[in-house]
Design a protein around this motif. Sequence first.
Motif, PDB file in Angstrom:
ATOM      1  N   GLY A 141       0.818  -1.209   0.000  1.00  0.00           N
ATOM      2  CA  GLY A 141       0.000   0.000   0.000  1.00  0.00           C
ATOM      3  C   GLY A 141       0.848   1.253   0.000  1.00  0.00           C
ATOM      4  O   GLY A 141       0.591   2.196  -0.762  1.00  0.00           O
ATOM      5  N   LYS A 142       1.868   1.255   0.849  1.00  0.00           N
ATOM      6  CA  LYS A 142       2.785   2.403   0.895  1.00  0.00           C
ATOM      7  C   LYS A 142       3.465   2.581  -0.464  1.00  0.00           C
ATOM      8  O   LYS A 142       3.660   3.716  -0.925  1.00  0.00           O
ATOM      9  CB  LYS A 142       3.835   2.182   1.982  1.00  0.00           C
ATOM     10  N   LEU A 143       3.818   1.488  -1.094  1.00  0.00           N
ATOM     11  CA  LEU A 143       4.438   1.530  -2.409  1.00  0.00           C
ATOM     12  C   LEU A 143       3.487   2.127  -3.444  1.00  0.00           C
ATOM     13  O   LEU A 143       3.898   2.945  -4.289  1.00  0.00           O
ATOM     14  CB  LEU A 143       4.855   0.118  -2.816  1.00  0.00           C
ATOM     15  N   ALA A 144       2.223   1.730  -3.386  1.00  0.00           N
ATOM     16  CA  ALA A 144       1.234   2.193  -4.361  1.00  0.00           C
ATOM     17  C   ALA A 144       0.976   3.698  -4.276  1.00  0.00           C
ATOM     18  O   ALA A 144       0.553   4.313  -5.260  1.00  0.00           O
ATOM     19  CB  ALA A 144      -0.079   1.434  -4.169  1.00  0.00           C
ATOM     20  N   VAL A 145       1.216   4.286  -3.111  1.00  0.00           N
ATOM     21  CA  VAL A 145       1.000   5.730  -2.948  1.00  0.00           C
ATOM     22  C   VAL A 145       1.941   6.515  -3.863  1.00  0.00           C
ATOM     23  O   VAL A 145       1.551   7.518  -4.472  1.00  0.00           O
ATOM     24  CB  VAL A 145       1.213   6.146  -1.477  1.00  0.00           C
ATOM     25  N   ASP A 146       3.181   6.056  -3.983  1.00  0.00           N
ATOM     26  CA  ASP A 146       4.170   6.759  -4.805  1.00  0.00           C
ATOM     27  C   ASP A 146       5.186   5.750  -5.350  1.00  0.00           C
ATOM     28  O   ASP A 146       6.314   5.676  -4.878  1.00  0.00           O
ATOM     29  CB  ASP A 146       4.874   7.836  -3.973  1.00  0.00           C
ATOM     30  N   PRO A 147       4.780   4.965  -6.354  1.00  0.00           N
ATOM     31  CA  PRO A 147       5.654   3.883  -6.832  1.00  0.00           C
ATOM     32  C   PRO A 147       6.959   4.366  -7.449  1.00  0.00           C
ATOM     33  O   PRO A 147       7.975   3.667  -7.367  1.00  0.00           O
ATOM     34  CB  PRO A 147       4.778   3.166  -7.867  1.00  0.00           C
ATOM     35  N   MET A 148       6.945   5.526  -8.061  1.00  0.00           N
ATOM     36  CA  MET A 148       8.155   5.998  -8.736  1.00  0.00           C
ATOM     37  C   MET A 148       9.283   6.274  -7.749  1.00  0.00           C
ATOM     38  O   MET A 148      10.434   5.917  -7.989  1.00  0.00           O
ATOM     39  CB  MET A 148       7.836   7.254  -9.559  1.00  0.00           C
ATOM     40  N   SER A 149       8.954   6.919  -6.641  1.00  0.00           N
ATOM     41  CA  SER A 149      10.005   7.277  -5.686  1.00  0.00           C
ATOM     42  C   SER A 149      10.234   6.211  -4.618  1.00  0.00           C
ATOM     43  O   SER A 149      11.294   6.186  -3.983  1.00  0.00           O
ATOM     44  CB  SER A 149       9.675   8.611  -5.016  1.00  0.00           C
ATOM     45  N   ARG A 150       9.270   5.320  -4.426  1.00  0.00           N
ATOM     46  CA  ARG A 150       9.374   4.320  -3.364  1.00  0.00           C
ATOM     47  C   ARG A 150       9.690   2.912  -3.860  1.00  0.00           C
ATOM     48  O   ARG A 150       9.976   2.017  -3.061  1.00  0.00           O
ATOM     49  CB  ARG A 150       8.082   4.278  -2.541  1.00  0.00           C
ATOM     50  N   GLY A 151       9.593   2.724  -5.157  1.00  0.00           N
ATOM     51  CA  GLY A 151       9.730   1.381  -5.704  1.00  0.00           C
ATOM     52  C   GLY A 151      11.044   0.706  -5.383  1.00  0.00           C
ATOM     53  O   GLY A 151      11.071  -0.475  -5.028  1.00  0.00           O
ATOM     54  N   GLN A 152      12.137   1.442  -5.497  1.00  0.00           N
ATOM     55  CA  GLN A 152      13.452   0.846  -5.275  1.00  0.00           C
ATOM     56  C   GLN A 152      13.622   0.327  -3.858  1.00  0.00           C
ATOM     57  O   GLN A 152      14.267  -0.691  -3.625  1.00  0.00           O
ATOM     58  CB  GLN A 152      14.549   1.871  -5.598  1.00  0.00           C
ATOM     59  N   GLU A 153      13.018   1.025  -2.902  1.00  0.00           N
ATOM     60  CA  GLU A 153      13.142   0.612  -1.500  1.00  0.00           C
ATOM     61  C   GLU A 153      12.075  -0.398  -1.102  1.00  0.00           C
ATOM     62  O   GLU A 153      12.378  -1.420  -0.466  1.00  0.00           O
ATOM     63  CB  GLU A 153      13.028   1.843  -0.589  1.00  0.00           C
ATOM     64  N   LEU A 154      10.813  -0.123  -1.474  1.00  0.00           N
ATOM     65  CA  LEU A 154       9.704  -0.910  -0.933  1.00  0.00           C
ATOM     66  C   LEU A 154       9.392  -2.178  -1.723  1.00  0.00           C
ATOM     67  O   LEU A 154       8.879  -3.147  -1.148  1.00  0.00           O
ATOM     68  CB  LEU A 154       8.454  -0.036  -0.820  1.00  0.00           C
ATOM     69  N   SER A 155       9.671  -2.202  -3.019  1.00  0.00           N
ATOM     70  CA  SER A 155       9.395  -3.429  -3.787  1.00  0.00           C
ATOM     71  C   SER A 155      10.186  -4.628  -3.247  1.00  0.00           C
ATOM     72  O   SER A 155       9.601  -5.682  -2.972  1.00  0.00           O
ATOM     73  CB  SER A 155       9.704  -3.214  -5.271  1.00  0.00           C
ATOM     74  N   PRO A 156      11.508  -4.502  -3.059  1.00  0.00           N
ATOM     75  CA  PRO A 156      12.250  -5.634  -2.485  1.00  0.00           C
ATOM     76  C   PRO A 156      11.805  -5.981  -1.070  1.00  0.00           C
ATOM     77  O   PRO A 156      11.784  -7.153  -0.690  1.00  0.00           O
ATOM     78  CB  PRO A 156      13.703  -5.144  -2.493  1.00  0.00           C
ATOM     79  N   LEU A 157      11.416  -4.951  -0.303  1.00  0.00           N
ATOM     80  CA  LEU A 157      10.974  -5.198   1.075  1.00  0.00           C
ATOM     81  C   LEU A 157       9.677  -5.994   1.085  1.00  0.00           C
ATOM     82  O   LEU A 157       9.506  -6.918   1.898  1.00  0.00           O
ATOM     83  CB  LEU A 157      10.804  -3.873   1.818  1.00  0.00           C
ATOM     84  N   ALA A 158       8.749  -5.645   0.189  1.00  0.00           N
ATOM     85  CA  ALA A 158       7.486  -6.390   0.103  1.00  0.00           C
ATOM     86  C   ALA A 158       7.745  -7.830  -0.312  1.00  0.00           C
ATOM     87  O   ALA A 158       7.186  -8.773   0.282  1.00  0.00           O
ATOM     88  CB  ALA A 158       6.544  -5.706  -0.883  1.00  0.00           C
ATOM     89  N   MET A 159       8.593  -8.028  -1.305  1.00  0.00           N
ATOM     90  CA  MET A 159       8.918  -9.386  -1.762  1.00  0.00           C
ATOM     91  C   MET A 159       9.555 -10.196  -0.634  1.00  0.00           C
ATOM     92  O   MET A 159       9.215 -11.363  -0.424  1.00  0.00           O
ATOM     93  CB  MET A 159       9.874  -9.312  -2.953  1.00  0.00           C
ATOM     94  N   GLN A 160      10.464  -9.562   0.081  1.00  0.00           N
ATOM     95  CA  GLN A 160      11.134 -10.239   1.198  1.00  0.00           C
ATOM     96  C   GLN A 160      10.130 -10.628   2.283  1.00  0.00           C
ATOM     97  O   GLN A 160      10.202 -11.726   2.850  1.00  0.00           O
ATOM     98  CB  GLN A 160      12.202  -9.311   1.780  1.00  0.00           C
ATOM     99  N   THR A 161       9.200  -9.732   2.563  1.00  0.00           N
ATOM    100  CA  THR A 161       8.203  -9.984   3.607  1.00  0.00           C
ATOM    101  C   THR A 161       7.279 -11.134   3.215  1.00  0.00           C
ATOM    102  O   THR A 161       6.985 -12.015   4.033  1.00  0.00           O
ATOM    103  CB  THR A 161       7.392  -8.712   3.882  1.00  0.00           C
TER     104      THR A 161
END
Length: 214
Positions: free
Chosen positions: A118-138
């Motif tokens: 959800g946090k990623l979806a708010v701003d995928p362009m600026s958050r993708g690099q940090e939150l995409s791997p974190l979501a996958m890891q989780t």
Amino acid sequence: MKIILATLSLVFAFVWNASANDPAYESAMKKQIQAMKTIQNLEQSQSVINGFVRIAEAKTTEWLPYYYAAYLQTIAAFRFEVNKDQYFDQAMELMSKADKIAPNNSEITVLKGFIIMGKLAVDPMSRGQELSPLAMQTFGKAIALDKENPRATTMMAQMEQGMAQFFGQGPEKACGLARVGLELFAKEEAKINENYLLPTWGKREAEQVAGACK
């Protein structure tokens, strides 16, 4: 002596069952879970969330009330016009409370990953690099904790689908995970009865991913 030991065993068994089964708690949870299904607006959502929080505060050894409160907080962020970051942050705070009660719980871990999505979806362009791997890891951790958890596999399928679309790759991995998720949901549905309190959401998401594979 045998009679005394048998009597003591019965007494301990009765005490354990009395503590393990709390009719008031179970009744309150069933009422709130049923109320979840009737939510139509933000006000109703907040009312049900508050109900789960009250149960959690009264029954401090149970993680499910905090879980459901966090789940509804997350769904509200996706569904209604609210401050999405604030809602996701509040959901994560509720999950932290659940995590303290039941650490290394697959369901709690999945929902944490959902909140990160959800946090990623708010701003995928600026958050993708940090939150995409974190979501996958989780989600990966949730699967490792319980390979039979359909929500863990399904949410990983959603992430894999999104990543494949972003990078222009094939959907094979996401499709395979979605199919496994649907199989696990079928197994879960066989266990569900009127007294079932554990999470059951996610089948629709698995169907959506699988439907895009045709």
